[in-house]
Design a protein around this motif. Structure first.
Motif, PDB file in Angstrom:
ATOM      1  N   ASP A  98       0.828  -1.191   0.000  1.00 38.85           N
ATOM      2  CA  ASP A  98       0.000   0.000   0.000  1.00 38.85           C
ATOM      3  C   ASP A  98       0.868   1.248   0.000  1.00 38.85           C
ATOM      4  O   ASP A  98       2.010   1.229   0.466  1.00 38.85           O
ATOM      5  N   GLN A  99       0.281   2.320  -0.506  1.00 42.37           N
ATOM      6  CA  GLN A  99       0.988   3.594  -0.630  1.00 42.37           C
ATOM      7  C   GLN A  99       2.271   3.396  -1.412  1.00 42.37           C
ATOM      8  O   GLN A  99       3.366   3.760  -0.979  1.00 42.37           O
ATOM      9  N   VAL A 100       2.105   2.811  -2.585  1.00 46.20           N
ATOM     10  CA  VAL A 100       3.221   2.541  -3.473  1.00 46.20           C
ATOM     11  C   VAL A 100       3.378   3.689  -4.455  1.00 46.20           C
ATOM     12  O   VAL A 100       2.424   4.086  -5.122  1.00 46.20           O
ATOM     13  N   ARG A 101       4.580   4.193  -4.535  1.00 46.30           N
ATOM     14  CA  ARG A 101       4.902   5.219  -5.519  1.00 46.30           C
ATOM     15  C   ARG A 101       5.600   4.573  -6.702  1.00 46.30           C
ATOM     16  O   ARG A 101       6.766   4.196  -6.616  1.00 46.30           O
ATOM     17  N   ARG A 102       4.888   4.414  -7.795  1.00 44.64           N
ATOM     18  CA  ARG A 102       5.499   3.943  -9.022  1.00 44.64           C
ATOM     19  C   ARG A 102       6.146   5.084  -9.786  1.00 44.64           C
ATOM     20  O   ARG A 102       7.192   4.905 -10.405  1.00 44.64           O
ATOM     21  N   LEU A 103       5.513   6.234  -9.716  1.00 44.94           N
ATOM     22  CA  LEU A 103       6.032   7.458 -10.309  1.00 44.94           C
ATOM     23  C   LEU A 103       5.865   8.582  -9.301  1.00 44.94           C
ATOM     24  O   LEU A 103       4.837   8.684  -8.639  1.00 44.94           O
ATOM     25  N   LYS A 104       6.855   9.409  -9.197  1.00 45.44           N
ATOM     26  CA  LYS A 104       6.856  10.441  -8.174  1.00 45.44           C
ATOM     27  C   LYS A 104       5.718  11.439  -8.330  1.00 45.44           C
ATOM     28  O   LYS A 104       5.252  12.002  -7.340  1.00 45.44           O
ATOM     29  N   TYR A 105       5.278  11.659  -9.533  1.00 43.48           N
ATOM     30  CA  TYR A 105       4.274  12.686  -9.782  1.00 43.48           C
ATOM     31  C   TYR A 105       2.853  12.146  -9.862  1.00 43.48           C
ATOM     32  O   TYR A 105       1.945  12.865 -10.281  1.00 43.48           O
ATOM     33  N   LEU A 106       2.644  10.897  -9.477  1.00 49.26           N
ATOM     34  CA  LEU A 106       1.325  10.293  -9.460  1.00 49.26           C
ATOM     35  C   LEU A 106       0.956   9.887  -8.036  1.00 49.26           C
ATOM     36  O   LEU A 106       1.830   9.703  -7.195  1.00 49.26           O
ATOM     37  N   PRO A 107      -0.350   9.757  -7.761  1.00 46.10           N
ATOM     38  CA  PRO A 107      -0.768   9.342  -6.416  1.00 46.10           C
ATOM     39  C   PRO A 107      -0.286   7.944  -6.055  1.00 46.10           C
ATOM     40  O   PRO A 107       0.156   7.183  -6.913  1.00 46.10           O
ATOM     41  N   PHE A 108      -0.391   7.629  -4.770  1.00 52.22           N
ATOM     42  CA  PHE A 108      -0.060   6.295  -4.309  1.00 52.22           C
ATOM     43  C   PHE A 108      -0.934   5.249  -4.979  1.00 52.22           C
ATOM     44  O   PHE A 108      -2.086   5.504  -5.331  1.00 52.22           O
ATOM     45  N   SER A 109      -0.390   4.059  -5.117  1.00 53.77           N
ATOM     46  CA  SER A 109      -1.116   2.922  -5.657  1.00 53.77           C
ATOM     47  C   SER A 109      -1.123   1.785  -4.645  1.00 53.77           C
ATOM     48  O   SER A 109      -0.344   1.789  -3.690  1.00 53.77           O
ATOM     49  N   ASN A 110      -2.016   0.833  -4.868  1.00 57.00           N
ATOM     50  CA  ASN A 110      -2.150  -0.332  -4.010  1.00 57.00           C
ATOM     51  C   ASN A 110      -2.087  -1.589  -4.868  1.00 57.00           C
ATOM     52  O   ASN A 110      -2.697  -1.644  -5.939  1.00 57.00           O
ATOM     53  N   TYR A 111      -1.357  -2.593  -4.393  1.00 54.73           N
ATOM     54  CA  TYR A 111      -1.172  -3.817  -5.158  1.00 54.73           C
ATOM     55  C   TYR A 111      -1.404  -5.036  -4.285  1.00 54.73           C
ATOM     56  O   TYR A 111      -1.169  -5.008  -3.070  1.00 54.73           O
ATOM     57  N   TRP A 112      -1.848  -6.095  -4.932  1.00 58.06           N
ATOM     58  CA  TRP A 112      -2.128  -7.360  -4.265  1.00 58.06           C
ATOM     59  C   TRP A 112      -1.381  -8.495  -4.935  1.00 58.06           C
ATOM     60  O   TRP A 112      -1.198  -8.512  -6.158  1.00 58.06           O
TER      61      TRP A 112
END
Length: 122
Positions: A98-112
């Protein structure tokens, strides 16, 4: 993409132990929270334990004192040590990032992750 790969599930007798591990791979800058959730047949997915990048842990009451979550930030792995397993622990266990930053300029993402089956027999 971010891949979460779980391992360590299986069949164990009540009172036994299992150790689940999850490794995150792919392209990302950071993962603030990693954790484990589980889903039993006919039930909703529930939190088991989480751990932040700073080491703060959170456990479901049902597993406190029996399960231990740990994390290696350098390796982007999270481990769930499950002791004194009960039949009620039977579920598919999912790794979560959770709260994964794939790109600095985009919101956090969540992965399962894909899930790993844990079956506790009496």
């Amino acid at each position: 993409q971010v891949q979460l790969v779980e391992s360590g599930g299986g069949l164990v007798q009540a009172g036994g132990s299992l150790r689940l591990s999850c490794a995150a791979s792919g392209s990302f800058f950071s993962i603030n929270v990693m954790g484990w959730y589980r889903q039993a047949p006919g039930k909703q997915r529930e939190l088991v334990a989480t751990i932040t990048s700073g080491g703060t842990t959170n456990y479901a009451l049902s597993v406190k004192g029996r399960f231990t979550i740990s994390r290696d930030n350098a390796k982007n792995t999270v481990v769930l040590q499950m002791n004194s397993l009960k039949v009620d622990d039977t579920a598919v266990y999912y790794c979560n990032a959770d709260q994964v930053r794939r790109l600095k300029y985009l919101p956090f993402s969540n992965y399962w992750g894909q899930g790993t089956q844990v079956t506790v027999s009496s």
